[in-house]
Scaffold this active site. Sequence first.
Site, PDB file in Angstrom:
ATOM      1  N   HIS A 136       2.262  -8.376   3.637  1.00 15.55           N
ATOM      2  CA  HIS A 136       2.419  -9.806   3.003  1.00 15.55           C
ATOM      3  C   HIS A 136       2.030 -10.955   3.878  1.00 15.55           C
ATOM      4  O   HIS A 136       1.679 -12.067   3.626  1.00 15.55           O
ATOM      5  CB  HIS A 136       3.799  -9.994   2.472  1.00 15.55           C
ATOM      6  CG  HIS A 136       4.417  -9.349   1.415  1.00 15.55           C
ATOM      7  ND1 HIS A 136       3.473  -9.133   0.348  1.00 15.55           N
ATOM      8  CD2 HIS A 136       5.246  -8.314   1.266  1.00 15.55           C
ATOM      9  CE1 HIS A 136       4.292  -8.178  -0.524  1.00 15.55           C
ATOM     10  NE2 HIS A 136       5.136  -7.665   0.009  1.00 15.55           N
ATOM     11  N   ASP A 171       1.772   0.128  -1.371  1.00 20.17           N
ATOM     12  CA  ASP A 171       3.010  -0.284  -1.628  1.00 20.17           C
ATOM     13  C   ASP A 171       3.387  -0.882  -3.119  1.00 20.17           C
ATOM     14  O   ASP A 171       2.393  -1.234  -3.600  1.00 20.17           O
ATOM     15  CB  ASP A 171       3.320  -1.632  -0.743  1.00 20.17           C
ATOM     16  CG  ASP A 171       4.545  -2.026  -0.653  1.00 20.17           C
ATOM     17  OD1 ASP A 171       5.343  -1.670   0.443  1.00 20.17           O
ATOM     18  OD2 ASP A 171       5.012  -3.073  -1.472  1.00 20.17           O
ATOM     19  N   HIS A 222       4.160  -3.876  -4.048  1.00 21.93           N
ATOM     20  CA  HIS A 222       3.917  -5.039  -3.982  1.00 21.93           C
ATOM     21  C   HIS A 222       2.480  -5.386  -3.721  1.00 21.93           C
ATOM     22  O   HIS A 222       1.982  -4.736  -2.811  1.00 21.93           O
ATOM     23  CB  HIS A 222       4.821  -5.878  -3.242  1.00 21.93           C
ATOM     24  CG  HIS A 222       6.214  -5.733  -3.582  1.00 21.93           C
ATOM     25  ND1 HIS A 222       7.176  -4.921  -2.986  1.00 21.93           N
ATOM     26  CD2 HIS A 222       7.044  -6.456  -4.537  1.00 21.93           C
ATOM     27  CE1 HIS A 222       8.442  -4.970  -3.414  1.00 21.93           C
ATOM     28  NE2 HIS A 222       8.075  -6.006  -4.284  1.00 21.93           N
ATOM     29  N   ASP A 243       8.218   1.860  -1.951  1.00 20.37           N
ATOM     30  CA  ASP A 243       9.005   1.400  -3.019  1.00 20.37           C
ATOM     31  C   ASP A 243       8.720   1.249  -4.530  1.00 20.37           C
ATOM     32  O   ASP A 243       9.271   0.612  -5.542  1.00 20.37           O
ATOM     33  CB  ASP A 243       9.090  -0.205  -2.840  1.00 20.37           C
ATOM     34  CG  ASP A 243       7.826  -0.979  -2.276  1.00 20.37           C
ATOM     35  OD1 ASP A 243       6.744  -0.301  -2.292  1.00 20.37           O
ATOM     36  OD2 ASP A 243       7.944  -2.137  -1.857  1.00 20.37           O
TER      37      ASP A 243
HETATM   38 ZN   LIG Z   1       6.697  -3.771  -1.465  1.00 20.86          ZN
END
Ligand SMILES: [Zn+2]
Length: 342
Positions: A159, A195, A197, A284
């Site tokens: 991120h 991931d 996200h 995740d």
């Molecule tokens: Zn994540």
Amino acid sequence: MLTYYSDDHHLHHGKCELIDGQLMPCFEKPQRADHILARVKARQLGEVRAPKDFGLAPIARIHSKAYLEFFKGAWARWQEQGGKGDLLPFTWPARTLRRMIPNDLHGQLGYYSFDGGAPITAGTWQAAYSAAQVALSAQQEIAHGAHSAFALCRPPGHHAAGDLMGGYCYLNNAAIAAQAFLDQGRKKVAILDVDYHHGNGTQDIFYQRSDVLFASIHGDPAEEFPFFLGYADELGEGAGEGYNFNYPLPMGSAWETWSAALEQACQRIADYGADVVVVSLGVDTYMEDPISQFKLDSPDYLAMGRRIAALGLPTLFIMEGGYAVEAIGVNAVNVLEGFEGA
Ligand SMILES: [Zn+2]
């Protein structure tokens, strides 16, 4: 497969984060990496080594000097002001405000972050710096001829953009490693972000470049963090046009849907003719993950590893997210064992 790991990750342990209107203990916690390390050892995946120190130069290829100086010095400034808890931002230069760098510590923290999910504690800089060295050490292993390596990084990185922290991330370990490959002579690097996200930081860093192809499979940002990037129509810009591929999937997606997107992403990577693959390995996507909404089960991670191996390319795995702490070791190492054909 060789694993690189540093105990320094324990130096970073944020106290709390804001979730659903409540201050909760951070889901991103040291036990995550401890469980993965324990599983690596239990499965005898291979030797575990401490990282070498490549210094700041390879990190500064991705992150701006001003950002690194701010991050490195932020905790000491906070202490001089008598700061009690974790250092957390609360104001950002959002739409209608000016994008400028104020003098105040919290003003600067707002400028250099995009959310309140990246607490700075006494040891955060050292932990993030060491995680980047873990990534660079594993990268070096592949540069020297290994077919694969695992960088057990914590805190995660995908991120974080060139001058922005957020979403538990400070330094973009995958981007730093990808850039190191290029600086050492590789021509084309593919980053596959699995991931849950969207890897908004990684996308932003390489968005205008054709020497790094970025492919990300993630929860649809219309419904899920980081909300403001990761849509399917983001294809790259300028020289980077046609080198960015997002696969946003609906909440509740299980292996059948997820693996179809993986197939497409792998096809893009094969067509690109990548020299090497960097995998942003978040688990995740797991069905029991406390903050995510996909439905992958532990055996699916073996299949994920097998599909990535079928690319036939040198592959660097960089640990990202995964918050179902009890299962994170099994799921992460399943990808690596699937890759190795175990
Ligand atoms: Zn994540």
